[in-house]
Design a protein around this motif. Sequence first.
Motif, PDB file in Angstrom:
ATOM      1  N   THR A 238       1.131  -1.091   0.121  1.00 49.68           N
ATOM      2  CA  THR A 238      -0.126  -0.083  -0.135  1.00 49.68           C
ATOM      3  C   THR A 238       1.000   1.318  -0.128  1.00 49.68           C
ATOM      4  O   THR A 238       2.142   1.278   0.582  1.00 49.68           O
ATOM      5  N   ALA A 239       0.413   2.282  -0.379  1.00 52.04           N
ATOM      6  CA  ALA A 239       1.027   3.270  -0.545  1.00 52.04           C
ATOM      7  C   ALA A 239       0.487   4.830   0.261  1.00 52.04           C
ATOM      8  O   ALA A 239      -0.696   5.018  -0.095  1.00 52.04           O
ATOM      9  N   HIS A 240       1.187   5.344   1.101  1.00 54.51           N
ATOM     10  CA  HIS A 240       0.916   6.733   1.498  1.00 54.51           C
ATOM     11  C   HIS A 240       1.229   7.512   0.544  1.00 54.51           C
ATOM     12  O   HIS A 240       2.285   7.596   0.034  1.00 54.51           O
ATOM     13  N   ALA A 241       0.102   8.178  -0.187  1.00 51.42           N
ATOM     14  CA  ALA A 241       0.291   8.981  -1.023  1.00 51.42           C
ATOM     15  C   ALA A 241      -0.901  10.237  -1.022  1.00 51.42           C
ATOM     16  O   ALA A 241      -2.084  10.016  -1.012  1.00 51.42           O
ATOM     17  N   HIS A 242      -0.285  11.503  -0.694  1.00 56.76           N
ATOM     18  CA  HIS A 242      -1.275  12.705  -0.597  1.00 56.76           C
ATOM     19  C   HIS A 242      -1.411  13.101  -1.918  1.00 56.76           C
ATOM     20  O   HIS A 242      -2.619  13.555  -2.733  1.00 56.76           O
ATOM     21  N   GLY A 243      -0.224  13.433  -2.760  1.00 51.37           N
ATOM     22  CA  GLY A 243      -0.273  14.352  -3.849  1.00 51.37           C
ATOM     23  C   GLY A 243      -0.591  13.401  -4.998  1.00 51.37           C
ATOM     24  O   GLY A 243      -0.427  12.405  -5.271  1.00 51.37           O
ATOM     25  N   ARG A 256      -2.224  -2.174  -3.918  1.00 49.84           N
ATOM     26  CA  ARG A 256      -3.453  -2.389  -3.596  1.00 49.84           C
ATOM     27  C   ARG A 256      -4.238  -1.412  -3.084  1.00 49.84           C
ATOM     28  O   ARG A 256      -5.505  -1.193  -3.341  1.00 49.84           O
ATOM     29  N   SER A 257      -3.599  -0.386  -2.320  1.00 45.72           N
ATOM     30  CA  SER A 257      -4.468   0.647  -1.985  1.00 45.72           C
ATOM     31  C   SER A 257      -3.807   1.886  -1.696  1.00 45.72           C
ATOM     32  O   SER A 257      -2.426   1.675  -1.784  1.00 45.72           O
ATOM     33  N   ILE A 258      -4.423   2.966  -1.675  1.00 42.12           N
ATOM     34  CA  ILE A 258      -3.626   4.478  -1.623  1.00 42.12           C
ATOM     35  C   ILE A 258      -4.245   4.760  -0.270  1.00 42.12           C
ATOM     36  O   ILE A 258      -5.384   4.852   0.217  1.00 42.12           O
ATOM     37  N   GLU A 259      -3.178   5.275   0.767  1.00 43.22           N
ATOM     38  CA  GLU A 259      -3.401   5.842   1.994  1.00 43.22           C
ATOM     39  C   GLU A 259      -3.552   7.423   1.843  1.00 43.22           C
ATOM     40  O   GLU A 259      -2.642   7.801   1.226  1.00 43.22           O
ATOM     41  N   HIS A 260      -4.661   8.001   2.422  1.00 46.92           N
ATOM     42  CA  HIS A 260      -4.784   9.326   2.567  1.00 46.92           C
ATOM     43  C   HIS A 260      -5.316   9.969   1.389  1.00 46.92           C
ATOM     44  O   HIS A 260      -6.873  10.431   1.119  1.00 46.92           O
ATOM     45  N   ALA A 261      -4.929   9.881   0.031  1.00 44.21           N
ATOM     46  CA  ALA A 261      -5.266  10.202  -1.390  1.00 44.21           C
ATOM     47  C   ALA A 261      -5.930  11.768  -1.297  1.00 44.21           C
ATOM     48  O   ALA A 261      -6.968  12.097  -1.988  1.00 44.21           O
ATOM     49  N   SER A 262      -5.253  12.449  -0.216  1.00 44.00           N
ATOM     50  CA  SER A 262      -5.767  13.747  -0.174  1.00 44.00           C
ATOM     51  C   SER A 262      -5.847  14.721  -1.295  1.00 44.00           C
ATOM     52  O   SER A 262      -6.989  15.490  -1.473  1.00 44.00           O
ATOM     53  N   VAL A 277      -8.134  -0.297  -7.378  1.00 42.40           N
ATOM     54  CA  VAL A 277      -7.403   0.054  -6.251  1.00 42.40           C
ATOM     55  C   VAL A 277      -8.265   0.779  -5.205  1.00 42.40           C
ATOM     56  O   VAL A 277      -8.998   1.518  -5.401  1.00 42.40           O
ATOM     57  N   TRP A 278      -8.039   0.324  -4.059  1.00 50.49           N
ATOM     58  CA  TRP A 278      -8.512   1.168  -2.930  1.00 50.49           C
ATOM     59  C   TRP A 278      -8.247   2.400  -2.417  1.00 50.49           C
ATOM     60  O   TRP A 278      -7.061   2.592  -2.325  1.00 50.49           O
ATOM     61  N   LEU A 279      -8.983   3.280  -2.040  1.00 48.34           N
ATOM     62  CA  LEU A 279      -8.815   4.500  -1.254  1.00 48.34           C
ATOM     63  C   LEU A 279      -9.167   4.427   0.199  1.00 48.34           C
ATOM     64  O   LEU A 279     -10.292   3.966   0.406  1.00 48.34           O
ATOM     65  N   VAL A 280      -8.159   4.734   0.885  1.00 41.77           N
ATOM     66  CA  VAL A 280      -8.475   4.595   2.320  1.00 41.77           C
ATOM     67  C   VAL A 280      -7.989   6.146   2.985  1.00 41.77           C
ATOM     68  O   VAL A 280      -6.805   6.550   3.006  1.00 41.77           O
ATOM     69  N   ASP A 332      -6.243   6.735  10.483  1.00 40.72           N
ATOM     70  CA  ASP A 332      -4.989   7.122  11.136  1.00 40.72           C
ATOM     71  C   ASP A 332      -4.884   7.273  12.531  1.00 40.72           C
ATOM     72  O   ASP A 332      -4.441   8.048  13.033  1.00 40.72           O
ATOM     73  N   SER A 333      -5.436   6.245  13.401  1.00 35.82           N
ATOM     74  CA  SER A 333      -5.410   6.353  14.797  1.00 35.82           C
ATOM     75  C   SER A 333      -3.886   6.469  15.316  1.00 35.82           C
ATOM     76  O   SER A 333      -3.239   5.697  14.821  1.00 35.82           O
TER      77      SER A 333
END
Length: 415
Positions: A238-243, A256-262, A277-280, A332-333
Amino acid sequence: MLGTLAVPVSARSVYVTTGRLLDVASGTEKTGQCVLVEGARVARVEPCAAPPPGAEALDWSAYTVLPGLIDLHTHLADAGQSADLAVPLKTSPQATALIGAHNAKATLDAGFTTVRDVGTYRGLTDVALRDAIAGGMVPGPRMFVAGAYITKPGGGGELNGVVPNDQLPADMRLGVVHDAGEAREKTEYLFDHGADFIKMIATGAVLAIGTEPGQVELTDAEMRAVVAVAKVHGSYATAHAHGAEGIKAAIRAGVRSIEHASLIDDEGLAMAKQAGVWLVMDVYDGDWIDQEGTRDGWPEEYLRKNRETTLAQREAFAKAVKLGVKIGYGTDSGVYPHGLNARQFAYMVRWGMPPAQAIRAATLDAATLIGHDKELGSIEAGKFADMVAVSGDPLSNVSVLESVAHVMKDGVVVR
């Protein structure tokens, strides 16, 4: 790894009478239903009758009963967020593990019986915590863990701004990579030492000094190398990715998934939908950072980046819901105190997701993302007996999930 989950040894049978039973697959509730639990698993779900001989009767008829909740983005094995940048360094690995045990209990009591723990500064403390919970030494949710962050030197997965990074302890730099070859080696190392999946820091971070959320950090070659190794291990990255550009690069690399996706753009949303791909998206904790971080004197850089991403992320979340992009529940607890995980449900509903879909995102859909939907995520025969009971109807008021009355994990009432 993503293999068969450990099954606690127990011959105990429990017959649970429910008031309303939520079928998360259909988003509907049934009344007059009872659940027979044998050992750690659900034996059958049926119209209520007399309890089978030898079964303990458990009366949850005053409650709505639903599957144990799943948070896909936690940081249990960490010292937590504060104004003091040096806290992770000041906190030993041993102390970090003990803090993690406290956090795990709070999370379980809140109704989250499974979590995906997506990285810790003190590498592999999450592995130790997962194994202690699985071994019955401490109470907590079932954990799937990343082991450490795969990040570039000085990137969003590093403890920046405390001491020169090359002076940090080795366990705080287990995933620091300089090129694709090292990314491959570090990924192998993490799997060899107990990681279930891999977390890459594809872009800069909000809560890291000297990095910008919109900036791409890992190279395409590095991300592809990580994904390839994960696949060999029967797992995923999975990837932490804001941009926006980092998100698209991670999707092309095969995460498999993108974390934040801000800051995801329309092209990125279309790519995520096309690729499955999932967005979390942690759409709650921006308010916590702004309010509590401002009050407690968190670095202004953190607060500025949080202001720049919070509304954009929520608007992108609303777009993703409308487009039908896969969305999993992750909060993001650790940024906020553990145990408040269910506060995000109301935010997801406020930004366009129906309550039934938000609950499914934290149950069956979350189980699908982590590859265990045959064992977790719904109350069905053969699955683990993870259940929570709440007063009121979460389909009418999803906020009732913020206060659970009872929690069962593996067939045992833990609250």
